[in-house]
Design a protein around this motif. Structure first.
Motif, mmCIF file in Angstrom:
data_model
loop_
_atom_site.group_PDB
_atom_site.id
_atom_site.type_symbol
_atom_site.label_atom_id
_atom_site.label_comp_id
_atom_site.label_asym_id
_atom_site.label_seq_id
_atom_site.Cartn_x
_atom_site.Cartn_y
_atom_site.Cartn_z
ATOM 1 N N ASP A 25 29.724 36.166 25.360
ATOM 2 C CA ASP A 25 29.838 36.034 26.900
ATOM 3 C C ASP A 25 29.980 35.222 27.688
ATOM 4 O OD1 ASP A 25 28.442 39.142 26.795
ATOM 5 O OD2 ASP A 25 26.862 38.340 26.187
ATOM 6 N N ALA A 26 29.169 33.850 26.694
ATOM 7 C CA ALA A 26 30.145 32.753 27.912
ATOM 8 C C ALA A 26 30.665 31.996 27.369
ATOM 9 C CB ALA A 26 28.044 31.778 27.464
ATOM 10 N N SER A 27 31.607 32.715 26.213
ATOM 11 C CA SER A 27 32.978 31.746 26.142
ATOM 12 C C SER A 27 33.590 31.688 27.323
ATOM 13 C CB SER A 27 33.468 32.499 25.312
ATOM 14 O OG SER A 27 34.189 33.731 25.548
ATOM 15 N N PRO A 28 33.618 32.467 28.076
ATOM 16 C CA PRO A 28 35.178 32.363 29.413
ATOM 17 C C PRO A 28 34.597 31.130 30.436
ATOM 18 C CG PRO A 28 34.390 34.300 29.641
ATOM 19 C CD PRO A 28 33.579 34.066 28.547
ATOM 20 N N LEU A 29 33.356 30.505 30.188
ATOM 21 C CA LEU A 29 32.609 29.483 30.989
ATOM 22 C C LEU A 29 33.297 28.767 29.863
ATOM 23 C CD1 LEU A 29 30.768 29.329 33.831
ATOM 24 C CD2 LEU A 29 28.763 29.435 32.059
ATOM 25 N N VAL A 30 32.731 29.001 29.265
ATOM 26 C CA VAL A 30 32.712 26.961 28.412
ATOM 27 C C VAL A 30 34.011 27.015 28.135
ATOM 28 C CG1 VAL A 30 32.939 27.041 25.831
ATOM 29 C CG2 VAL A 30 30.782 27.912 26.477
ATOM 30 N N ALA A 31 35.166 27.638 27.827
ATOM 31 C CA ALA A 31 36.436 27.585 28.263
ATOM 32 C C ALA A 31 37.069 26.899 29.519
ATOM 33 C CB ALA A 31 37.266 28.408 28.131
ATOM 34 N N ALA A 32 36.109 28.112 30.728
ATOM 35 C CA ALA A 32 36.848 27.117 31.754
ATOM 36 C C ALA A 32 35.890 25.444 32.157
ATOM 37 C CB ALA A 32 36.297 27.461 32.758
ATOM 38 N N PHE A 33 34.724 25.468 31.638
ATOM 39 C CA PHE A 33 34.474 23.743 31.321
ATOM 40 C C PHE A 33 35.044 22.920 30.585
ATOM 41 C CE2 PHE A 33 31.943 20.357 31.532
ATOM 42 C CZ PHE A 33 31.270 20.923 32.304
ATOM 43 N N LEU A 34 36.249 23.363 29.308
ATOM 44 C CA LEU A 34 36.511 22.682 29.079
ATOM 45 C C LEU A 34 37.443 21.925 29.204
ATOM 46 C CD1 LEU A 34 35.566 24.163 24.959
ATOM 47 C CD2 LEU A 34 35.309 21.911 25.415
ATOM 48 N N GLN A 35 38.754 23.153 29.648
ATOM 49 C CA GLN A 35 38.954 22.652 30.882
ATOM 50 C C GLN A 35 39.612 21.455 31.807
ATOM 51 O OE1 GLN A 35 42.688 23.654 29.181
ATOM 52 N NE2 GLN A 35 44.061 23.208 31.133
ATOM 53 N N ALA A 36 38.238 22.095 32.511
ATOM 54 C CA ALA A 36 37.752 21.601 34.065
ATOM 55 C C ALA A 36 38.247 20.171 33.292
ATOM 56 C CB ALA A 36 37.602 22.323 34.708
ATOM 57 N N SER A 37 36.550 19.374 32.488
ATOM 58 C CA SER A 37 36.639 18.550 32.015
ATOM 59 C C SER A 37 38.304 17.300 31.310
ATOM 60 C CB SER A 37 35.359 18.682 31.136
ATOM 61 O OG SER A 37 36.607 18.900 29.778
ATOM 62 N N ARG A 38 38.699 17.940 31.057
ATOM 63 C CA ARG A 38 40.517 17.841 30.829
ATOM 64 C C ARG A 38 41.192 17.613 31.623
ATOM 65 N NH1 ARG A 38 40.601 21.827 25.775
ATOM 66 N NH2 ARG A 38 39.181 20.985 24.620
ATOM 67 N N THR A 39 41.093 18.741 32.836
ATOM 68 C CA THR A 39 42.609 18.808 33.679
ATOM 69 C C THR A 39 41.205 17.625 34.882
ATOM 70 O OG1 THR A 39 41.566 20.114 34.362
ATOM 71 C CG2 THR A 39 43.194 20.253 33.198
ATOM 72 N N GLY A 40 40.456 17.547 35.279
ATOM 73 C CA GLY A 40 39.543 17.569 36.374
ATOM 74 C C GLY A 40 39.729 18.456 37.892
ATOM 75 N N ASP A 41 40.121 19.454 37.465
ATOM 76 C CA ASP A 41 40.032 20.347 37.834
ATOM 77 C C ASP A 41 38.575 21.845 38.362
ATOM 78 O OD1 ASP A 41 40.710 22.454 40.487
ATOM 79 O OD2 ASP A 41 42.380 22.919 39.153
ATOM 80 N N LYS A 82 34.712 9.601 37.435
ATOM 81 C CA LYS A 82 33.912 8.466 36.885
ATOM 82 C C LYS A 82 33.813 8.382 35.225
ATOM 83 C CE LYS A 82 31.468 7.587 40.962
ATOM 84 N NZ LYS A 82 29.643 7.563 41.314
ATOM 85 N N GLY A 83 35.337 8.666 34.927
ATOM 86 C CA GLY A 83 34.955 9.458 33.195
ATOM 87 C C GLY A 83 33.603 9.600 32.466
ATOM 88 N N SER A 84 32.479 10.412 33.246
ATOM 89 C CA SER A 84 31.747 11.205 32.580
ATOM 90 C C SER A 84 31.686 12.118 31.603
ATOM 91 C CB SER A 84 30.300 11.367 33.609
ATOM 92 O OG SER A 84 30.417 10.475 34.613
ATOM 93 N N PHE A 85 33.365 12.828 31.478
ATOM 94 C CA PHE A 85 33.400 13.940 30.128
ATOM 95 C C PHE A 85 34.354 12.997 29.068
ATOM 96 C CE2 PHE A 85 32.083 16.473 34.167
ATOM 97 C CZ PHE A 85 31.588 16.749 33.388
ATOM 98 N N GLN A 86 34.869 12.306 29.723
ATOM 99 C CA GLN A 86 35.891 11.097 28.380
ATOM 100 C C GLN A 86 35.184 11.328 27.259
ATOM 101 O OE1 GLN A 86 36.231 6.627 29.269
ATOM 102 N NE2 GLN A 86 38.058 7.799 31.044
ATOM 103 N N GLY A 87 35.592 11.496 25.400
ATOM 104 C CA GLY A 87 35.404 12.452 24.906
ATOM 105 C C GLY A 87 35.374 13.252 24.532
ATOM 106 N N GLU A 88 34.360 13.763 22.913
ATOM 107 C CA GLU A 88 35.338 14.707 22.598
ATOM 108 C C GLU A 88 33.901 15.788 22.763
ATOM 109 O OE1 GLU A 88 36.044 17.323 18.865
ATOM 110 O OE2 GLU A 88 35.774 15.300 18.775
ATOM 111 N N LEU A 89 34.833 17.415 24.141
ATOM 112 C CA LEU A 89 33.479 18.740 24.330
ATOM 113 C C LEU A 89 33.258 19.720 23.130
ATOM 114 C CD1 LEU A 89 33.390 18.659 28.033
ATOM 115 C CD2 LEU A 89 31.549 18.257 27.137
ATOM 116 N N ARG A 90 32.983 19.360 22.034
ATOM 117 C CA ARG A 90 32.762 20.232 21.459
ATOM 118 C C ARG A 90 32.145 22.103 22.313
ATOM 119 N NH1 ARG A 90 30.869 16.329 16.537
ATOM 120 N NH2 ARG A 90 32.570 14.918 17.157
ATOM 121 N N PRO A 91 32.439 22.857 21.705
ATOM 122 C CA PRO A 91 31.526 23.846 21.732
ATOM 123 C C PRO A 91 30.918 24.293 21.084
ATOM 124 C CG PRO A 91 33.782 24.441 21.751
ATOM 125 C CD PRO A 91 33.668 23.370 21.306
ATOM 126 N N ALA A 92 29.055 24.544 21.290
ATOM 127 C CA ALA A 92 27.961 24.864 20.386
ATOM 128 C C ALA A 92 27.059 25.945 20.565
ATOM 129 C CB ALA A 92 27.394 23.350 19.708
#
Length: 303
Positions: free
Chosen positions: A183-199, A244-254
């Protein structure tokens, strides 16, 4: 005596630990609580106890109540919102010697959003909720554990519905989330993409208008000291900290408390856990983002 205690510990540790976690909101404190209970059992011959499960549940519940009274004073000076310690993966093993009923209780994972809502209850209300909703105890059993009348326990429980389910049609009293990781996979995928692009616009559109972001840094790392209210403000906050770089690093689904979430790892060190709460009232969108960055609440996950 020692061998008997070891058998009791193996049989009841998962059940008692799950009760303590729901009560205290801390895996570490729950483990310590169960250790204390069995240390006290060394001074109580098992033969003197007629109903061991009920006796142990009563011990751990009442000890949790005592701890919560002290914790309430500590949280008055806590910097920013206090969030529970996340349960990543299968923290508690379930031994085969447990009864089917006890295994079912233990294998049910309380969602992070419900765990947060439990913290809004008084210690006694929380105990009634856990004993009634999670363990399915009747009011006579609950009254015996808490030293109250059956009528009193019924009254306490009746007050929980408006506290936990203020919106018509919501079912917040459900102790175990029906939301699956899928159920949450689209939300997680969207957050991952946003953290990489800033959008964060595509991600934000998956939230309701009155979305809330709650961050817990405990005064040890930078975090919002008040909840961020409203989708537009959540968007501005996420864009700001991302810039400000708060999401720099690796975001891992869990899996966090049985549901899909994210872990932020930087230089091999866990920096944050991100959880999500489903909106009430039948909407298919999400309402709450929980951002746990307090290193004390991530310490056990770093080892």
């Amino acid at each position: 005596m020692e061998a008997e205690l070891e058998e009791l510990y193996a049989a009841y540790k998962p059940l008692l630990q799950s009760i303590a976690y729901r009560m205290l909101g801390s895996i570490t404190d729950a483990e310590d609580m169960v250790q204390d209970v069995f240390a006290a059992m060394q001074r109580t011959p098992a033969g003197d106890v007629r109903h061991m499960k009920a006796y142990l549940v009563k011990m751990v519940t009442n000890r949790c109540l005592n701890v919560l009274k002290s914790a309430a004073r500590q949280r008055e000076v806590y910097v920013g919102p206090w969030l529970p310690e996340p349960d990543i993966g299968d923290v508690f093993s379930v031994p085969t010697m447990m009864t089917p009923e006890e295994r079912a209780v233990r294998e049910e994972t309380v969602s992070y959003a419900v765990l947060v809502m439990l913290q809004q209850l008084s210690p006694v209300e929380r105990a009634v909720f856990v004993l009634r909703e999670v363990l399915a105890y009747d009011y006579k059993e609950i009254a015996g554990i808490l030293g109250k009348t059956e009528a009193g326990c019924r009254k306490i429980y009746s007050r929980l519905q408006p506290k936990l389910a203020p919106e018509p049609g919501s079912d917040r009293l459900k102790a175990v989330s029906s939301v699956t990781p899928a159920d949450a996979s689209p939300l997680v995928a969207a957050f991952l993409q946003a953290s990489r692009t800033g959008d964060f616009q595509p991600f934000i559109h998956l939230l309701v208008d009155d979305a809330v972001l709650v961050s817990d840094g405990g005064g040890k790392v930078r975090a919002a000291i008040r909840p961020i209210l409203g989708r537009d403000r959540v968007l501005a906050f996420l864009e700001g900290i991302s810039g400000k770089g708060s999401f720099q690093g690796e975001l891992r689904p869990a899996r966090i408390n049985g549901e899909a979430g994210l872990l932020l790892v930087r230089d091999g060190i866990l920096q944050a856990a991100v959880c999500f709460g489903w909106a009430d009232g039948g909407t298919s969108r999400w309402k709450t983002i929980y951002l746990i960055t307090n290193p004390d609440k991530l310490q056990r996950l770093r080892s």
